[in-house]
Design a protein around this motif. Structure first.
Motif, mmCIF file in Angstrom:
data_model
loop_
_atom_site.group_PDB
_atom_site.id
_atom_site.type_symbol
_atom_site.label_atom_id
_atom_site.label_comp_id
_atom_site.label_asym_id
_atom_site.label_seq_id
_atom_site.Cartn_x
_atom_site.Cartn_y
_atom_site.Cartn_z
ATOM 1 N N THR A 221 -3.762 -6.965 -5.206
ATOM 2 C CA THR A 221 -4.854 -6.055 -4.902
ATOM 3 C C THR A 221 -5.060 -5.423 -3.999
ATOM 4 N N ILE A 222 -4.577 -5.970 -2.616
ATOM 5 C CA ILE A 222 -5.253 -5.004 -1.290
ATOM 6 C C ILE A 222 -3.713 -4.206 -1.343
ATOM 7 N N SER A 223 -2.233 -5.258 -1.212
ATOM 8 C CA SER A 223 -1.514 -4.128 -0.541
ATOM 9 C C SER A 223 -0.096 -4.479 -1.800
ATOM 10 N N PRO A 224 0.251 -3.865 -2.731
ATOM 11 C CA PRO A 224 1.015 -4.614 -3.505
ATOM 12 C C PRO A 224 2.545 -4.305 -2.937
ATOM 13 N N LYS A 225 3.009 -3.587 -1.829
ATOM 14 C CA LYS A 225 4.560 -3.610 -1.381
ATOM 15 C C LYS A 225 4.702 -4.998 -0.615
ATOM 16 N N LYS A 226 3.402 -6.164 -0.584
ATOM 17 C CA LYS A 226 3.698 -6.799 0.360
ATOM 18 C C LYS A 226 3.782 -8.288 -0.219
ATOM 19 N N THR A 227 4.910 -8.778 0.531
ATOM 20 C CA THR A 227 6.028 -9.859 -0.660
ATOM 21 C C THR A 227 6.030 -11.158 0.064
ATOM 22 N N TRP A 228 6.127 -12.090 -0.266
ATOM 23 C CA TRP A 228 6.160 -13.678 0.295
ATOM 24 C C TRP A 228 7.515 -13.825 0.698
ATOM 25 N N SER A 276 -5.333 -2.993 5.451
ATOM 26 C CA SER A 276 -5.083 -2.038 3.846
ATOM 27 C C SER A 276 -6.329 -2.516 2.986
ATOM 28 N N LEU A 277 -7.126 -3.471 3.392
ATOM 29 C CA LEU A 277 -8.374 -3.293 2.719
ATOM 30 C C LEU A 277 -9.139 -2.338 2.828
ATOM 31 N N LEU A 278 -9.679 -1.978 4.560
ATOM 32 C CA LEU A 278 -10.263 -1.506 4.348
ATOM 33 C C LEU A 278 -9.643 0.675 3.970
ATOM 34 N N LYS A 279 -8.847 0.411 4.208
ATOM 35 C CA LYS A 279 -8.680 2.334 3.337
ATOM 36 C C LYS A 279 -8.465 1.701 1.669
ATOM 37 N N ARG A 280 -8.456 0.475 1.198
ATOM 38 C CA ARG A 280 -9.053 0.295 -0.188
ATOM 39 C C ARG A 280 -10.477 0.459 -0.481
ATOM 40 N N ASP A 281 -11.272 -0.501 -0.138
ATOM 41 C CA ASP A 281 -12.266 0.019 0.309
ATOM 42 C C ASP A 281 -12.751 1.520 0.269
ATOM 43 N N ILE A 282 -12.611 2.249 1.512
ATOM 44 C CA ILE A 282 -12.467 3.982 0.892
ATOM 45 C C ILE A 282 -12.184 4.830 0.140
ATOM 46 N N GLY A 283 -11.168 4.379 -0.031
ATOM 47 C CA GLY A 283 -10.675 4.687 -1.096
ATOM 48 C C GLY A 283 -9.366 5.596 -0.346
ATOM 49 N N ILE A 284 -8.813 5.594 0.700
ATOM 50 C CA ILE A 284 -7.519 6.548 1.250
ATOM 51 C C ILE A 284 -6.375 5.263 0.790
ATOM 52 N N LYS A 285 -5.724 6.536 0.966
ATOM 53 C CA LYS A 285 -4.061 5.282 0.681
ATOM 54 C C LYS A 285 -3.464 5.837 2.504
ATOM 55 N N ASP A 286 -3.570 6.381 3.096
ATOM 56 C CA ASP A 286 -3.537 7.002 5.003
ATOM 57 C C ASP A 286 -4.837 6.460 5.204
ATOM 58 N N MET A 287 -4.477 6.101 6.112
ATOM 59 C CA MET A 287 -6.278 6.869 7.671
ATOM 60 C C MET A 287 -5.610 8.949 7.746
ATOM 61 N N SER A 288 -4.535 9.017 8.182
ATOM 62 C CA SER A 288 -4.628 10.653 8.209
ATOM 63 C C SER A 288 -2.748 10.541 8.240
#
Length: 320
Positions: A221-228, A276-288
């Motif tokens: 839910t935070i960063s789908p690309k990251k895996t164990w 990643s959680l911060l960007k998700r809460d803001i609603g953006i993919k990248d900071m810039s």
């Protein structure tokens, strides 16, 4: 009457025709290779979320500048840190507008940049004084804006903006200044270089391992690309790198390298997930989009910022 030795003007000599076909074959092979490479790069971008070529190129340039500044002249790294803080604070303050949060950008950048030389030249005392002064400056600036410049968000909105402005100073400016504080210590440049190298190893190890073996999402839910599987690869390379750096760069025992690598894995991973959680809460993919293949400045500093604080604590415990 024709002679067998006379060349036929309508025909290309065999040797020349062979060269022409070889050139065409080479061009066709180059095009095919390029198409295969582009296709592979697109698949990697789709799976990892990065443009591989841009990411590698920019990463190498940044790494070269950092290594040069740390090894040659410390003040160059301090100046580089000030520039990165300026862009990162501006970037985060701008991104927060997407969530309806207004952080005044001019005092935010000024306060952040001032904190870097304060930490380098005046130590922890100067760092804290300038940090607190910066927080007050940005808060007063926002209060005056609310008082005299419409629209006015009201009391709750003003408190939210001031809290966000303080968060920017803590998250970006203060944590970045900790790396400069560590740099100012005797031999501190090697500690800074060591923790940055381990952060890079964590990133590369997670990227390579996750790309090849990743099947189980770590925080979908935070960063789908990251895996164990990616985290496991990061842990392996970080521990190996930590041991080597401890022995050959930091003059510490091998077991300290295990502690160093393990701590940086934790801080780098948590820092990445928190951003990643911060960007998700803001609603953006990248900071810039300032760094092609990487996103924004803060997208590259997310793992470094908390790791700087961890490295400083380890220095205080084991080397001061």
């Amino acid at each position: 009457m024709s002679h067998a030795s006379d060349p036929d003007p309508t025909r290309t000599p065999p040797s020349r025709r062979g060269r022409s076909l070889s050139r065409a074959d080479i061009q066709a092979q180059v095009r095919a290779r390029k198409e295969q490479f582009d296709e592979a790069n697109e698949k990697i971008t789709e799976r990892s979320g990065r443009n591989l070529l841009s990411a590698i190129a920019i990463g190498l340039v940044l790494a070269a500048v950092m290594v040069f500044s740390l090894v040659v002249v410390k003040e160059i790294f301090m100046a580089l840190a000030a520039v990165l803080v300026a862009f990162a604070t501006l970037e985060l303050a701008t991104a927060l507008k997407h969530a309806g949060i207004h952080v005044p950008r001019i005092p935010t950048v000024i306060a952040g940049v001032a904190l870097v030389p304060a930490a380098y030249y005046w130590g922890a005392e100067g760092q804290w004084l300038v940090f607190l002064g910066g927080v007050v400056l940005v808060a007063l600036w926002r209060v005056l804006e609310v008082a005299f410049i419409p629209p006015r968000p009201g009391f709750a909105g003003t408190v939210r903006d001031v809290a966000a402005a303080t968060f920017v100073q803590v998250y970006v400016s203060f944590l970045a200044s900790v790396s400069v504080l560590l740099l100012s210590k005797d031999g501190g440049q090697w500690w800074v270089l060591a923790f940055i190298v381990v952060v890079v190893l964590v990133d590369v190890g997670a990227y390579a391992s996750g790309l090849n073996f990743g099947k189980h999402p770590m925080a979908p839910t935070i960063s789908p690309k990251k895996t164990w599987e990616g985290l496991a690869g990061a842990v392996v390379v970080a521990l190996i790198g930590g041991v080597l750096l401890a022995i050959f760069m930091l003059q510490q025992p091998w077991w300290f390298g295990l502690i160093f690598g393990a701590v940086i894995v934790i801080t780098a991973t948590v820092g990445d997930l928190c951003e990643s959680l911060l960007k998700r809460d803001i609603g953006i993919k990248d900071m810039s989009s300032w760094l092609p293949g990487h996103g924004g400045i803060l997208d590259r500093l997310d793992s470094i910022l908390p790791s700087a604080a961890a490295a400083y604590v380890l220095w205080v415990i084991f080397a001061s």
